[in-house]
Design an enzyme around this catalytic site. Structure first.
Site, PDB file in Angstrom:
ATOM      1  N   TYR A  92     -42.426 -24.998 -53.679  1.00  0.00           N
ATOM      2  CA  TYR A  92     -41.075 -24.607 -53.259  1.00  0.00           C
ATOM      3  C   TYR A  92     -41.047 -24.230 -51.779  1.00  0.00           C
ATOM      4  CZ  TYR A  92     -36.447 -22.490 -54.206  1.00  0.00           C
ATOM      5  OH  TYR A  92     -35.105 -22.172 -54.256  1.00  0.00           O
ATOM      6  N   SER A 187     -46.861 -25.220 -58.853  1.00  0.00           N
ATOM      7  CA  SER A 187     -45.609 -24.474 -58.798  1.00  0.00           C
ATOM      8  C   SER A 187     -44.428 -25.447 -58.909  1.00  0.00           C
ATOM      9  CB  SER A 187     -45.554 -23.628 -57.525  1.00  0.00           C
ATOM     10  OG  SER A 187     -44.476 -22.723 -57.577  1.00  0.00           O
ATOM     11  N   GLN A 188     -43.558 -25.529 -57.902  1.00  0.00           N
ATOM     12  CA  GLN A 188     -42.478 -26.509 -57.966  1.00  0.00           C
ATOM     13  C   GLN A 188     -43.051 -27.911 -58.162  1.00  0.00           C
ATOM     14  OE1 GLN A 188     -38.689 -27.205 -55.241  1.00  0.00           O
ATOM     15  NE2 GLN A 188     -40.487 -28.106 -54.264  1.00  0.00           N
ATOM     16  N   ASP A 275     -49.077 -13.947 -63.355  1.00  0.00           N
ATOM     17  CA  ASP A 275     -48.131 -14.677 -62.514  1.00  0.00           C
ATOM     18  C   ASP A 275     -46.709 -14.195 -62.760  1.00  0.00           C
ATOM     19  OD1 ASP A 275     -46.625 -16.537 -61.107  1.00  0.00           O
ATOM     20  OD2 ASP A 275     -47.703 -18.283 -61.871  1.00  0.00           O
ATOM     21  N   HIS A 310     -49.560 -15.931 -58.887  1.00  0.00           N
ATOM     22  CA  HIS A 310     -49.052 -17.294 -58.737  1.00  0.00           C
ATOM     23  C   HIS A 310     -49.967 -18.185 -57.899  1.00  0.00           C
ATOM     24  CE1 HIS A 310     -46.156 -20.396 -59.237  1.00  0.00           C
ATOM     25  NE2 HIS A 310     -45.838 -20.457 -57.954  1.00  0.00           N
TER      26      HIS A 310
END
Length: 330
Positions: A92, A187-188, A275, A310
């Site tokens: 992201y 992640s994204q 996370d 994360h």
């Protein structure tokens, strides 16, 4: 952050019901048909990186709406024969960066296609170069609520379509083994890889690390971390039940759990139990659903990082990815 989600034993069996719309498949079939009907082919321009063992091309390919999307394609120099390809999606706010930044997979013998993310690329890293020419109604900062009141207008409809078209593009490039394409991202990027694996039935492998964009409603309920908190912020301002219903309807077409159910590729996930950005239960919701509606049982594994947030496994993931690709995609 300390442990805050379900115990690991419960995560391993966590299979929540989600609000999947009846026309989910029809929606995405029409979306991809429309994007492919625009046509177009990828263009490549060799980049002088100063490297001697890896070559890099600056790629432009048609994404959603035929919009030009940028990518890097790194390959081993003097490769002999068609190469298996790995398409990478980014986290992201980041962009594809500089052409010499991601060459590990090329050094290992793969064609590595790094897709820029439209409208991002200024939050971290070395930048991006792909605009998002589509407008949005009122939204909170970030991209989570762009077009949030209609699934046809939502930002991630465009990005997921770009991801599928990235696979189409790499398969059209000379020197690529079109039958051996895999996807990876964190992640994204992990969330996009899950979506693409659910939309492209013949990928070899998918490697989502600490994936975002799954089990949205639950995520909003258990974390106040961004980017999921962009949804909370929007609903805090637009307080009517009618707006909330529209928001959740839109996101039901974009949920990683639904895409995971349709995936057939061999999946290597990772999850971090501390996370607070992508809570473990949202990751396991997609992992446990992998391939559930296909009538098959795709190979899947998940690596657990008990003491990480994360950041997850970070550089520890690379040898795991190489081993997984060697087993399922080489």
């Amino acid at each position: 952050m300390a442990l805050f989600d379900l115990p690991l034993a419960d995560l391993e069996t966590y299979r929540p019901e989600i609000d999947e719309p009846d026309d989910f498949d029809a929606f995405w079939t029409a979306t991809l048909d429309e994007a492919r009907a625009v046509g177009g082919t990828p263009t490549l321009e060799r980049v002088d990186t100063g490297l001697t063992q890896v070559v890099v091309d600056d790629v432009t390919f048609p994404g959603f709406g035929g919009h030009p999307v940028k990518a890097w394609l790194a390959r081993p120099a003097n490769a002999d024969g068609p190469l298996p390809a790995v398409v990478e999606f980014l986290g992201y706010g980041g962009g594809r960066g500089l052409p010499h930044e991601r060459i590990g997979l090329a050094a290992a013998g793969y064609a590595h296609f790094v897709m820029d993310t439209r409208g991002q690329g200024s939050g971290w890293g070395a930048g991006g170069g792909t605009p998002d020419p589509v407008g949005s109604g009122p939204a909170s900062p970030g991209v989570m609520t762009r077009g949030i009141l209609d699934p046809h207008d939502h930002y991630y409809r465009r990005v997921f379509t770009d991801g599928v078209r990235a696979v189409d593009a790499v398969r059209a490039i000379d020197g690529i083994d079109a039958s051996s394409v895999s996807v990876v991202g964190a992640s994204q990027g992990g969330g996009i890889s899950v979506a693409v694996a659910g939309l492209v039935p013949d990928l070899r492998a998918a490697m989502p690390d600490v994936p975002f964009l799954t089990h949205y409603r639950h995520a909003v309920q258990i974390t106040d971390g961004f980017p999921y908190a962009e949804i909370t912020q929007y609903l805090r301002v637009h307080r009517s039940p009618e707006v909330a219903a529209q928001v959740w309807r839109t996101l039901s077409y974009l949920d990683g759990v639904s895409f995971a159910r349709r995936a057939r590729a061999a999946a290597l996930y990772s999850v971090a139990l501390m996370d607070g950005t992508c809570p473990p239960s949202t990751v396991y919701a997609a992992f446990n659903a992998w391939g559930a509606t296909t009538g098959e049982a795709p190979a899947k594994e998940i690596d657990v990082y008990p003491y990480n947030g994360h950041e997850g496994g970070e550089a520890y993931r690379f040898p795991r990815h190489l081993a997984w690709l060697g087993k399922y995609a080489a």
